[in-house]
Structures are given as C-alpha cells and as structure tokens.
Design a protein around this motif. Structure first.
Motif, PDB file in Angstrom:
ATOM      1  N   THR A 293      -4.472  -1.245   0.960  1.00 46.55           N
ATOM      2  CA  THR A 293      -4.319  -2.677   1.236  1.00 46.55           C
ATOM      3  C   THR A 293      -2.999  -3.186   0.662  1.00 46.55           C
ATOM      4  O   THR A 293      -2.653  -2.889  -0.481  1.00 46.55           O
ATOM      5  CB  THR A 293      -5.469  -3.484   0.607  1.00 46.55           C
ATOM      6  OG1 THR A 293      -6.723  -2.973   1.078  1.00 46.55           O
ATOM      7  CG2 THR A 293      -5.363  -4.963   0.972  1.00 46.55           C
ATOM      8  N   ASN A 294      -2.271  -3.943   1.453  1.00 48.88           N
ATOM      9  CA  ASN A 294      -1.073  -4.636   0.979  1.00 48.88           C
ATOM     10  C   ASN A 294      -1.520  -5.944   0.338  1.00 48.88           C
ATOM     11  O   ASN A 294      -2.220  -6.734   0.976  1.00 48.88           O
ATOM     12  CB  ASN A 294      -0.128  -4.936   2.144  1.00 48.88           C
ATOM     13  CG  ASN A 294       0.287  -3.685   2.898  1.00 48.88           C
ATOM     14  OD1 ASN A 294       1.011  -2.856   2.377  1.00 48.88           O
ATOM     15  ND2 ASN A 294      -0.198  -3.547   4.128  1.00 48.88           N
TER      16      ASN A 294
ATOM     17  N   SER B 113       0.850  -1.180   0.000  1.00 52.31           N
ATOM     18  CA  SER B 113       0.000   0.000   0.000  1.00 52.31           C
ATOM     19  C   SER B 113       0.892   1.239   0.000  1.00 52.31           C
ATOM     20  O   SER B 113       1.982   1.237   0.561  1.00 52.31           O
ATOM     21  CB  SER B 113      -0.883  -0.010   1.254  1.00 52.31           C
ATOM     22  OG  SER B 113      -1.478   1.247   1.451  1.00 52.31           O
TER      23      SER B 113
END
Length: 271
Positions: A104-105, A69
């Motif tokens: 979001t990763n 992210s």
C-alpha cells in the motif's frame, strides 16, 4: 467532514447550513474542548518516506508525506491529521501503517498548507481557518496524483476523522474504505448514498462532542443510505488514541488500531 468557502471566526456559531467539517471546527472555540488537548511533546520523525508536491484542483499545489509501497501498487491509504496539523507524530503513524499494510502507498495529506500547531490555541485557529473548498481541492489533487486506477482508503482522527469520510465521498468509485476516529460524520443522506464503501467508526462513549446522539444519527443515516457501517465503541474520552492527550488509553488505542488495520487489509484486499 461540501463546498462553502468562508473562513469561520473563533466566536462564530455554525449556521444551519454548515457542513459536517465546519460544524466540528467550531468546537475550537469551546474551552472545554481545547483544554482537553495537551500540547504535543517535542518529537522528530527520522524514518523513511519523503515530502512530495502535487497539483490541486484549484490551480495551486499541496505537499504531503508519502511512503511508497516497495512493489508496484495501485492501492493507497490517505492519512489525515488531527487538529495539530501534519506533524512528525502523523508521519510516524503513516510509517507504522505502511509497515502493517504491505503493498500500500501511504500518503499523509496536509490540509493546513504547511502550518503546524504547537499549542491548543494555535490548533483551534488553524482548524477554524480551513476553507472547505481548499481542503477538497487538496484531496482531489491527491486523488489525481494517485491516478484513475487507484483504490483509495482513508483514515483520520478528530478533525481528520471527518475529512476521512469526506475523502471517501470525493473518491467516488475509487473509494475502498474509510476509518473515522471520533470525527463529525456527514449528515446528508443523499451524499452518503454515493459512498462506494462501508465505513468503520471509532467512538468514545465519554466524548462530549462526537457523542452517542451524533453516532446514533449517523447509524440512522447510513441505514437510510443503505451503506455499511461498523461502530467500535470504547469507554473512553475524545482523542483517547492520541498519546499526547491526557485521556490517552494505550490498551484501547491499540485495540482500535488493530481493528482499523484489519478493516483496511480486508477492504484493500491485501494478503
């Protein structure tokens, strides 16, 4: 998609005690199943992201494709490949999801330890060779990589669909969502009771393997476990969301994708 450590041969039949992922892997010996998967067309992903390496809980290491992210975040999405392995198509899908889920990763795991199939025969052998204990060690290692404060959702297709649900089970209280595209669901109600999230299942009515009987049983088991389940049903065949599959349906694939993104945004509490 529990803890058996045996590798199944292509001609074996799943034992009564086989878990969901092993049962699904046995489909590779079915000519109708393998014959329904065209070999992926050559493709090279050229976008962002990088390959990372992390320690696994069995004392080894694993590699994965990660897109971080652009802001500090403890929200993660684990992407789990179908039976072809972690190829460039999966990296592209991970990138698409990362773009649609800002904050979001996204980590695309590799349950094949670096091996990628170019034909259905190769894919079947790789899928059947996956040892449950090793796959779990990879997922647990990824959870440790994400950290104890991470909220982890998962998404997977076919082989990866079942493992998406298993990821949610392994994540325990860190589980924030699970999208299961035509994957074999967990049948053990006692395990399903430990889920910390509801589940979105994408179901194709023409699927001979993850069929209505399988879905109905899963609905019954999730109800018994008192867990939420949403089933999105499409009048399509297995792997209809894969552009390289002869049964691909763009309209239905896009609708399922939109439903998945909406579900993930809600569960990960994204703005």
């Amino acid at each position: 998609m529990a803890s058996a450590q045996t590798t199944m041969s292509c001609c074996a039949k799943p034992a009564a005690s086989s878990n969901a992922t092993e049962t699904f892997a046995m489909l590779a010996s079915n000519e109708d199943f393998s014959g329904g998967h065209d070999s992926p067309l050559p493709f090279r992903y050229a976008g962002g992201g990088e390959m990372i390496e992390f320690k696994t809980t069995d004392g080894g290491t694993s590699k994965a494709f990660e897109i971080k992210s652009n802001i500090r975040s403890d929200k993660y999405l684990f992407v789990i490949h179908e039976w072809w392995g972690l190829n460039d198509y999966i990296k592209q899908e991970a990138a698409r999801l990362a773009k649609e889920l800002p904050g979001t990763n996204v980590i695309a795991l590799d349950l094949y330890d670096g091996q990628v199939a170019a034909s259905a025969d190769e894919a079947g052998k790789l899928m059947q060779a996956v040892k449950t204990a090793r796959a779990e060690a990879i997922i647990k290692g990824a959870l440790l990589h994400a950290g104890p404060r991470a909220q982890v959702a998962s998404i997977g297709w076919c082989f990866g669909g079942g493992w998406s649900l298993q990821t949610a089970l392994l994540a325990g209280k860190q589980a924030a969502g699970a999208v299961v595209y035509y994957g074999m669901p967990e049948k053990d109600v006692a395990k399903l009771k430990t889920l910390n999230t509801d589940v979105l299942m994408i179901f194709a009515k023409q699927d001979k393997w993850i069929n209505q009987e399988v879905v109905t049983e899963f609905e019954k088991n999730m109800k018994a476990a008192k867990k939420g389940l949403t089933v999105k049903t499409y009048d399509a065949d297995h792997a209809f969301a894969n552009p390289s599959n002869p049964k691909y349906s763009k309209a239905m694939a896009e609708d399922a994708h939109a439903a998945s993104v909406a579900y993930l945004k809600k569960n990960l509490k994204l703005k």
